[in-house]
Write a protein that holds these residues in place. Structure first.
Motif, PDB file in Angstrom:
ATOM      1  N   ASN A  44      19.385 -28.187 -52.294  1.00  0.00           N
ATOM      2  CA  ASN A  44      19.796 -29.556 -52.607  1.00  0.00           C
ATOM      3  C   ASN A  44      18.601 -30.260 -53.246  1.00  0.00           C
ATOM      4  O   ASN A  44      17.637 -30.613 -52.559  1.00  0.00           O
ATOM      5  CB  ASN A  44      20.232 -30.274 -51.332  1.00  0.00           C
ATOM      6  CG  ASN A  44      20.946 -31.585 -51.610  1.00  0.00           C
ATOM      7  OD1 ASN A  44      21.165 -31.946 -52.761  1.00  0.00           O
ATOM      8  ND2 ASN A  44      21.317 -32.293 -50.562  1.00  0.00           N
ATOM      9  N   GLN A  47      15.596 -34.353 -52.643  1.00  0.00           N
ATOM     10  CA  GLN A  47      15.911 -35.091 -51.422  1.00  0.00           C
ATOM     11  C   GLN A  47      14.684 -35.811 -50.871  1.00  0.00           C
ATOM     12  O   GLN A  47      13.550 -35.330 -51.019  1.00  0.00           O
ATOM     13  CB  GLN A  47      16.478 -34.141 -50.376  1.00  0.00           C
ATOM     14  CG  GLN A  47      17.781 -33.483 -50.792  1.00  0.00           C
ATOM     15  CD  GLN A  47      18.822 -34.525 -51.171  1.00  0.00           C
ATOM     16  OE1 GLN A  47      19.264 -35.311 -50.341  1.00  0.00           O
ATOM     17  NE2 GLN A  47      19.208 -34.551 -52.441  1.00  0.00           N
ATOM     18  N   ASN A 167      18.967 -35.953 -42.312  1.00  0.00           N
ATOM     19  CA  ASN A 167      19.593 -34.886 -43.095  1.00  0.00           C
ATOM     20  C   ASN A 167      20.878 -34.315 -42.528  1.00  0.00           C
ATOM     21  O   ASN A 167      21.584 -33.596 -43.253  1.00  0.00           O
ATOM     22  CB  ASN A 167      18.584 -33.744 -43.295  1.00  0.00           C
ATOM     23  CG  ASN A 167      17.469 -34.124 -44.238  1.00  0.00           C
ATOM     24  OD1 ASN A 167      17.692 -34.401 -45.407  1.00  0.00           O
ATOM     25  ND2 ASN A 167      16.248 -34.167 -43.720  1.00  0.00           N
ATOM     26  N   THR A 170      23.956 -35.543 -44.624  1.00  0.00           N
ATOM     27  CA  THR A 170      23.836 -35.158 -46.036  1.00  0.00           C
ATOM     28  C   THR A 170      23.872 -33.639 -46.211  1.00  0.00           C
ATOM     29  O   THR A 170      24.413 -33.138 -47.202  1.00  0.00           O
ATOM     30  CB  THR A 170      22.557 -35.751 -46.655  1.00  0.00           C
ATOM     31  OG1 THR A 170      21.428 -35.392 -45.862  1.00  0.00           O
ATOM     32  CG2 THR A 170      22.653 -37.267 -46.714  1.00  0.00           C
ATOM     33  N   ASP A 171      23.320 -32.883 -45.249  1.00  0.00           N
ATOM     34  CA  ASP A 171      23.456 -31.429 -45.293  1.00  0.00           C
ATOM     35  C   ASP A 171      24.925 -31.016 -45.237  1.00  0.00           C
ATOM     36  O   ASP A 171      25.368 -30.099 -45.944  1.00  0.00           O
ATOM     37  CB  ASP A 171      22.724 -30.775 -44.114  1.00  0.00           C
ATOM     38  CG  ASP A 171      21.208 -30.759 -44.263  1.00  0.00           C
ATOM     39  OD1 ASP A 171      20.699 -31.114 -45.347  1.00  0.00           O
ATOM     40  OD2 ASP A 171      20.533 -30.379 -43.280  1.00  0.00           O
ATOM     41  N   LEU A 173      27.602 -32.777 -46.111  1.00  0.00           N
ATOM     42  CA  LEU A 173      28.323 -33.146 -47.331  1.00  0.00           C
ATOM     43  C   LEU A 173      27.899 -32.286 -48.514  1.00  0.00           C
ATOM     44  O   LEU A 173      28.730 -31.924 -49.361  1.00  0.00           O
ATOM     45  CB  LEU A 173      28.101 -34.633 -47.619  1.00  0.00           C
ATOM     46  CG  LEU A 173      28.729 -35.574 -46.581  1.00  0.00           C
ATOM     47  CD1 LEU A 173      28.235 -36.999 -46.780  1.00  0.00           C
ATOM     48  CD2 LEU A 173      30.251 -35.526 -46.648  1.00  0.00           C
ATOM     49  N   PHE A 174      26.607 -31.935 -48.589  1.00  0.00           N
ATOM     50  CA  PHE A 174      26.150 -31.048 -49.658  1.00  0.00           C
ATOM     51  C   PHE A 174      26.776 -29.661 -49.507  1.00  0.00           C
ATOM     52  O   PHE A 174      27.210 -29.049 -50.492  1.00  0.00           O
ATOM     53  CB  PHE A 174      24.627 -30.962 -49.642  1.00  0.00           C
ATOM     54  CG  PHE A 174      24.072 -29.950 -50.600  1.00  0.00           C
ATOM     55  CD1 PHE A 174      24.147 -30.146 -51.970  1.00  0.00           C
ATOM     56  CD2 PHE A 174      23.479 -28.781 -50.127  1.00  0.00           C
ATOM     57  CE1 PHE A 174      23.640 -29.205 -52.857  1.00  0.00           C
ATOM     58  CE2 PHE A 174      22.964 -27.839 -51.003  1.00  0.00           C
ATOM     59  CZ  PHE A 174      23.049 -28.049 -52.374  1.00  0.00           C
ATOM     60  N   ALA A 215      29.208 -38.105 -41.322  1.00  0.00           N
ATOM     61  CA  ALA A 215      29.715 -37.527 -42.565  1.00  0.00           C
ATOM     62  C   ALA A 215      31.178 -37.874 -42.788  1.00  0.00           C
ATOM     63  O   ALA A 215      31.624 -38.013 -43.939  1.00  0.00           O
ATOM     64  CB  ALA A 215      29.543 -36.006 -42.538  1.00  0.00           C
ATOM     65  N   ARG A 236      23.678 -44.493 -45.188  1.00  0.00           N
ATOM     66  CA  ARG A 236      24.605 -43.959 -44.195  1.00  0.00           C
ATOM     67  C   ARG A 236      25.041 -45.028 -43.199  1.00  0.00           C
ATOM     68  O   ARG A 236      25.609 -44.720 -42.155  1.00  0.00           O
ATOM     69  CB  ARG A 236      23.963 -42.789 -43.435  1.00  0.00           C
ATOM     70  CG  ARG A 236      23.410 -41.677 -44.287  1.00  0.00           C
ATOM     71  CD  ARG A 236      24.418 -41.110 -45.277  1.00  0.00           C
ATOM     72  NE  ARG A 236      25.670 -40.723 -44.641  1.00  0.00           N
ATOM     73  CZ  ARG A 236      26.787 -40.414 -45.286  1.00  0.00           C
ATOM     74  NH1 ARG A 236      26.801 -40.463 -46.612  1.00  0.00           N
ATOM     75  NH2 ARG A 236      27.872 -40.073 -44.649  1.00  0.00           N
ATOM     76  N   ILE A 241      29.056 -46.307 -46.618  1.00  0.00           N
ATOM     77  CA  ILE A 241      29.629 -44.962 -46.706  1.00  0.00           C
ATOM     78  C   ILE A 241      30.959 -45.002 -47.447  1.00  0.00           C
ATOM     79  O   ILE A 241      31.793 -45.889 -47.209  1.00  0.00           O
ATOM     80  CB  ILE A 241      29.844 -44.371 -45.305  1.00  0.00           C
ATOM     81  CG1 ILE A 241      28.503 -44.154 -44.603  1.00  0.00           C
ATOM     82  CG2 ILE A 241      30.606 -43.050 -45.367  1.00  0.00           C
ATOM     83  CD1 ILE A 241      28.640 -43.615 -43.207  1.00  0.00           C
ATOM     84  N   ASP A 244      34.344 -38.905 -47.651  1.00  0.00           N
ATOM     85  CA  ASP A 244      34.777 -37.833 -48.540  1.00  0.00           C
ATOM     86  C   ASP A 244      36.242 -37.524 -48.245  1.00  0.00           C
ATOM     87  O   ASP A 244      36.583 -37.146 -47.121  1.00  0.00           O
ATOM     88  CB  ASP A 244      33.910 -36.592 -48.303  1.00  0.00           C
ATOM     89  CG  ASP A 244      34.084 -35.543 -49.382  1.00  0.00           C
ATOM     90  OD1 ASP A 244      35.241 -35.241 -49.732  1.00  0.00           O
ATOM     91  OD2 ASP A 244      33.065 -35.022 -49.874  1.00  0.00           O
TER      92      ASP A 244
END
Length: 432
Positions: A44, A47, A167, A170-171, A173-174, A215, A236, A241, A244
């Motif tokens: 990613n 970051q 993280n 974000t981890d 979602l990535f 997330a 966040r 937010i 997703d």
């Protein structure tokens, strides 16, 4: 004649974490598919690096590297395959150990997909193999399951807590975005055509539960921002937010971050809900299954996981309670290693009063029903989430829970709240 050396197929294991006991509930055993496993190395780019704040408070940017283990259906007989996963106990120095599994490394994907995606996030510390009892099981039931090694938060490289706070979501979602890309039809990835990321669930244990809730839309309160340098958590927070739309369900096993949890950890975050306030919890709008021990002394129960369940008012949600259990309700059993294992290390894996294999089977049963209903639309899974009143299993001996053999539905509770329903009178009512 001495045979040539080369790759050796592990012998078929006699037992592996997650095997069904004879008294397992109906949905705990493996599904109809054999299981393949493949390792992804993801990057990613750019970051924020919270370990290197500049004097003016700004953060350097760096590529964040993640190792992700992916399990998926493969041709063959259910339960076939032999696998050894390599992990470590986070001692000083780390002690390596082996986890047996029933999967085949880099086997082809069974061409019946695409399959719904389940992303799995471990605790702090943890590893991508810590929940192999569940990841293999779900893959055998027709899911692609991607478990993340959260860099800086694993058994082998546990670092500064701010790295984990920033993280985790974000981890997740990535990884979702990458599995969507790699699993799309027509590509050259081994997973091409296998992944239906439009039907995704996130399963998180402990700090993984913290990441999973965020997330999926539960925004952090503004009091949390100072805990991570450079204001890096601002994106966040509640109101910032944009959930997703590919995430349709969450399973939060002993999720960390409630008011009780941060108070116990002496982290200076105010508010009744710790990392979340009412506005933040209101952002969680997808069906959520909370699973917790009644005496969780890490994430908390009363004022902890139960409070999150009660106040996530915009989500349809259930709470599965293991009576008498503490925090370690999800991971693989304590490993067999040469020499003694300390009580501290042993209790990273074991529960004081619950049998680990029993916890695995209960988690498998209820998570299978929950994901079947919310990712696959399997209406025949709904009855397994509908239990007799009262909600305590052993309080209704004449009305056994669906899917449980006689005399086995004991020591557990199941609560349900519909979206828009607050806790209070009738909070323990079952699904209607």
């Amino acid at each position: 004649m001495v045979p040539e050396s080369g790759p050796q197929t592990p012998p078929l294991p006699a037992s592996v974490p997650g095997d069904a006991r004879p008294d397992a509930p109906a949905l705990a055993p493996r599904g109809p598919h054999a299981v393949g496993v493949h390792t992804l190395s993801l990057v990613n780019p750019g970051q924020p690096d919270v370990t290197r704040p500049a004097p003016d408070g700004t953060l350097a940017r760096t590529d964040r590297r993640l190792t992700v283990e992916v399990w998926y259906p493969t041709p063959g007989e259910s339960g076939s395959g032999a696998m050894v996963y390599q992990d470590v106990i986070p001692s000083t120095p780390p002690v390596p150990y082996r986890v047996p599994g029933r999967a085949t490394r880099d086997a082809p994907v069974k061409p019946e997909g695409p399959y719904p995606l389940v992303i799995v996030s471990h605790g702090y510390p943890g590893s991508r193999y810590f929940l192999s009892n569940l990841t293999e099981n779900l893959a055998s039931k027709g899911y692609v399951v991607a478990a993340i090694d959260h860099t800086g938060s694993t058994f082998g490289d546990m670092g500064h807590f701010a790295v984990t706070l920033l993280n985790r979501p974000t981890d997740i979602l990535f990884t979702l975005a990458e599995l969507d890309r790699l699993g799309a039809a027509g590509g050259d990835s081994p997973l091409s055509g296998a992944v239906d990321a439009s039907r995704t669930a996130v399963v998180g244990y402990s700090m993984g539960g913290y990441g999973a809730l965020n997330a999926a839309g539960a925004g952090f309160g503004p009091e949390v921002r100072p805990l991570v340098p450079g204001g890096a958590l601002a994106g966040r927070e509640a109101g910032a937010i944009r959930p997703d739309p590919r995430i349709h369900a969450v399973v939060a096993l002993a999720p960390w971050g409630s008011g009780a949890a941060v108070k116990a950890a002496r982290i200076p975050v105010g508010g009744a809900f710790g990392f979340w306030d009412a506005a933040g919890l209101a952002g969680l709008r997808v069906p959520t299954l909370f699973i917790a021990g009644e005496h969780d002394d890490v994430s908390g129960f009363e004022g902890g996981v139960k409070a999150l369940f009660e106040h996530a008012v915009n989500a349809e949600r259930s709470l599965l309670v293991y009576r008498g259990a503490r925090h370690n309700i999800a991971g693989n059993p304590a490993p067999a290693i040469p020499g003694p294992i300390s009580a501290e290390d042993f209790l990273r894996y074991a529960e004081p009063v619950w049998d680990t294999a029993r916890l695995h089977n209960l988690n498998q049963h209820f998570i299978t029903a929950f994901l079947g209903l919310h990712l696959k639309g399997q209406q025949d899974a709904a009855p397994y989430l509908q239990v007799p009143t009262p909600v305590a299993s052993d309080a209704s001996p004449d009305a056994p829970w669906p899917g449980f053999p006689a005399r086995t539905a004991v020591g557990i509770e199941l609560h349900h709240l519909n979206a828009g329903q607050m806790a209070g009178p009738g909070a323990g009512e079952t699904l209607s």
